[in-house]
Motif scaffolding. Structure first.
Motif, mmCIF file in Angstrom:
data_model
loop_
_atom_site.group_PDB
_atom_site.id
_atom_site.type_symbol
_atom_site.label_atom_id
_atom_site.label_comp_id
_atom_site.label_asym_id
_atom_site.label_seq_id
_atom_site.Cartn_x
_atom_site.Cartn_y
_atom_site.Cartn_z
ATOM 1 N N UNK A 11 0.837 -1.207 0.000
ATOM 2 C CA UNK A 11 0.000 0.000 0.000
ATOM 3 C C UNK A 11 0.870 1.254 0.000
ATOM 4 N N UNK A 12 1.982 1.232 0.734
ATOM 5 C CA UNK A 12 2.887 2.370 0.745
ATOM 6 C C UNK A 12 3.466 2.605 -0.652
ATOM 7 N N UNK A 13 3.892 1.541 -1.304
ATOM 8 C CA UNK A 13 4.455 1.675 -2.647
ATOM 9 C C UNK A 13 3.409 2.166 -3.645
ATOM 10 N N UNK A 14 2.211 1.617 -3.556
ATOM 11 C CA UNK A 14 1.139 2.061 -4.448
ATOM 12 C C UNK A 14 0.758 3.518 -4.157
ATOM 13 N N UNK A 15 0.727 3.875 -2.876
ATOM 14 C CA UNK A 15 0.431 5.255 -2.518
ATOM 15 C C UNK A 15 1.470 6.216 -3.065
ATOM 16 N N UNK A 16 2.736 5.791 -3.055
ATOM 17 C CA UNK A 16 3.797 6.643 -3.595
ATOM 18 C C UNK A 16 3.616 6.861 -5.097
ATOM 19 N N UNK A 17 3.252 5.814 -5.813
ATOM 20 C CA UNK A 17 3.038 5.941 -7.260
ATOM 21 C C UNK A 17 1.867 6.881 -7.547
ATOM 22 N N UNK A 133 -8.153 5.548 -11.176
ATOM 23 C CA UNK A 133 -7.625 4.985 -12.425
ATOM 24 C C UNK A 133 -6.507 3.997 -12.179
ATOM 25 N N UNK A 134 -5.616 4.318 -11.238
ATOM 26 C CA UNK A 134 -4.515 3.404 -10.909
ATOM 27 C C UNK A 134 -5.062 2.073 -10.404
ATOM 28 N N UNK A 135 -6.096 2.132 -9.535
ATOM 29 C CA UNK A 135 -6.679 0.907 -8.979
ATOM 30 C C UNK A 135 -7.392 0.100 -10.063
ATOM 31 N N UNK A 136 -8.152 0.777 -10.930
ATOM 32 C CA UNK A 136 -8.921 0.053 -11.935
ATOM 33 C C UNK A 136 -8.021 -0.545 -13.017
#
Length: 509
Positions: A11-17, A133-136
């Motif tokens: 989640x931290x890595x995805x949040x950073x992106x 958009x990133x999640x989908x």
């Protein structure tokens, strides 16, 4: 435990992106608005009839373009914060790409010409669209999708104001209404990375850098009580007028998509008269560093900015009220301070203090998000020395609005957007936090009358995960995960947030 830590790292890595992408998008949005506003102000400097005709034609074309965008995607109307809040509650949904590019273009067309609208609400919606958009695109599950939307929203506000801590807290306090560790981690990561991007582009100088020499002495704190009452009353007036604007526009018998012509036409004479007044208001706030205007000028500024802010936002154009609220608060604080100086009840050197405090207090009163207001102004001004008096003033203003039965403005705006939920909608997961002082705190699961077709499937208590049964006691701070129908979400949320009776900490079971 290892699985939990691994999930947190993901989640931290995805949040950073998400933060990096949202920071880039919002920084471009912010630059376009600032550049466009500078060009527009220069165009208003010298009046001529040909120039007036050109301004009218460009304004009409802009309104037409905005009407096309709003017709194709009504979700870009207004600030965008109520829409994001509705998405996170599972009651609204939008196409992320449609919102992203139309809000970007529509926000520039509405704000850059000088309307009294802020960039922060659109920035939050742009960031949320990036997160969605990133999640989908990554085919993330529904809960992870909501986390990414919340993270993107935090990144949007952070990039708009260079305020990562306030951006995170605003999403938790006002938008998501959830203080779970996962949301904190992801939101803070996105906000920090987005702030890094915007600071790299615009520099690290605070957005509303106000300079003051002395802290407010304790013997002058009585001003905070008087000013707090004034800000509370003005905040309640702001809420009432803003919510009444759609009815006022309906009296014009214009198609709703063309309501924007009203603020654009009203702005033209103001632009030729005082082009410096155009825009969301940050330039006015910063100008108080050089000189604080007279009482008469401040009173005129207050009336003009209040009326034009109502007219602009009430038209439904893409733009926020965040920055206009802060500018109104600053003007009210300056006006009160100058009056007190004229009556020899306040030294001139402390007027700038009241300006800073009033920005936070006015937003705390209208948005009913005091912690966000205090932290936001602290980060935007760039000083920690004013926390105590700012908190006092914000608390008084908040209490006055609460006594007058004022609801959080974004929550009120959201209620207007919510359609009737379908009775046969698919089952969905909803996460809700139990707060101290609610009826649910200290209740047994089996003693609660849950809405129909609703199942409590998990309780998160800190890092501990519990599978509930009828004898499980719910505690304040628990994060409850439900499975329910869409038409039960609102009732479920009301049940979880229902306060305990006076004199009780929660229901006795």
């Amino acid at each position: 435990m290892r699985r939990l830590k691994t999930t947190q790292l993901e989640i931290i890595l995805q949040g950073a992106i998400v933060g990096i992408i949202a920071g880039g998008v919002v920084s471009g949005f912010r630059w376009a608005i600032a550049t466009g506003l500078t060009f527009v102000r220069a165009g208003y400097q010298h009046f001529s009839w040909p120039r007036l005709g050109l301004v009218v034609m460009v304004s009409a074309l802009t309104v037409w373009l905005l009407s096309r965008l709003l017709t194709r995607e009504p979700g870009i109307s207004g600030s965008g914060i109520p829409q994001v809040e509705g998405q996170l509650q599972g009651e609204l949904d939008y196409s992320w790409w449609s919102v992203l590019w139309r809000k970007f273009v529509g926000g520039i067309l509405a704000i850059a010409p000088g309307l009294f609208l802020g960039r922060e609400g659109p920035s939050i919606q742009l960031g949320a669209a990036v997160g969605q958009g990133f999640a989908e695109i990554g085919h993330a599950p529904a809960r992870r999708r909501r986390i990414m939307i919340a993270s993107g929203a935090a990144a949007g506000l952070s990039a708009a104001f260079n305020a990562p801590i306030a951006g995170t807290l605003f999403v938790l306090e006002e938008v998501y209404h959830n203080f779970s560790p996962v949301i904190w981690l992801s939101g803070l990561t996105s906000a920090l990375t987005a702030n890094f991007v915007s600071a790299y582009i615009f520099g690290q100088t605070p957005v509303l850098h106000l300079i003051y020499a002395h802290s407010l002495p304790l013997n002058l704190y009585w001003h905070l009580l008087v000013l707090g009452v004034i800000l509370g009353l003005m905040g309640r007036l702001y809420q009432s007028v803003l919510l009444a604007m759609p009815k006022a526009y309906q009296q014009l018998h214009l198609p709703q998509r063309f309501w924007g012509i009203v603020p654009f036409l009203l702005m033209i004479p103001l632009g030729f008269w005082r082009p410096a007044l155009l825009g969301g208001g940050n330039a006015i706030i910063v100008s108080f560093n050089a000189a604080i205007p007279s009482i008469a000028v401040l009173a005129g500024m207050l009336i003009i900015r209040f009326v034009f802010s109502m007219v602009a936002y009430g038209s439904g154009l893409p733009g926020g009220i965040f920055l206009p609220i802060l500018s109104l608060g600053a003007i009210i604080g300056a006006l009160y301070g100058q009056i007190m100086v004229a009556w020899h009840w306040l030294p001139q050197t402390y007027v700038i203090n009241l300006i800073i405090f009033s920005m936070a207090a006015y937003f705390a009163a209208i948005g009913k998000a005091p912690f966000t207001a205090i932290l936001l102004v602290t980060e935007m001004v760039g000083s920690l020395r004013h926390l105590m008096p700012m908190a006092v003033l914000s608390l008084v203003a908040y209490a006055i609005v609460d006594v007058l039965r004022g609801a959080p403005i974004y929550e009120s705006l959201l209620k207007r957007l919510l359609p009737a939920a379908p009775d046969d909608g698919p089952m969905q997961q909803v996460d809700l936090t139990v707060f101290a002082g609610t009826k649910l705190a200290e209740s047994l699961v089996g003693a609660v009358s849950w809405p129909a077709q609703t199942l409590l499937i998990r309780i998160q208590r800190g890092e501990q995960m519990l599978v509930p049964n009828g004898q499980t006691k719910i505690q304040a701070g628990d994060l409850l995960r439900f499975q329910t129908r869409p038409n039960q979400v609102r009732q479920l949320r009301q049940l979880v947030n229902r306060p305990a009776e006076d004199g009780q900490d929660g229901p006795r079971v």
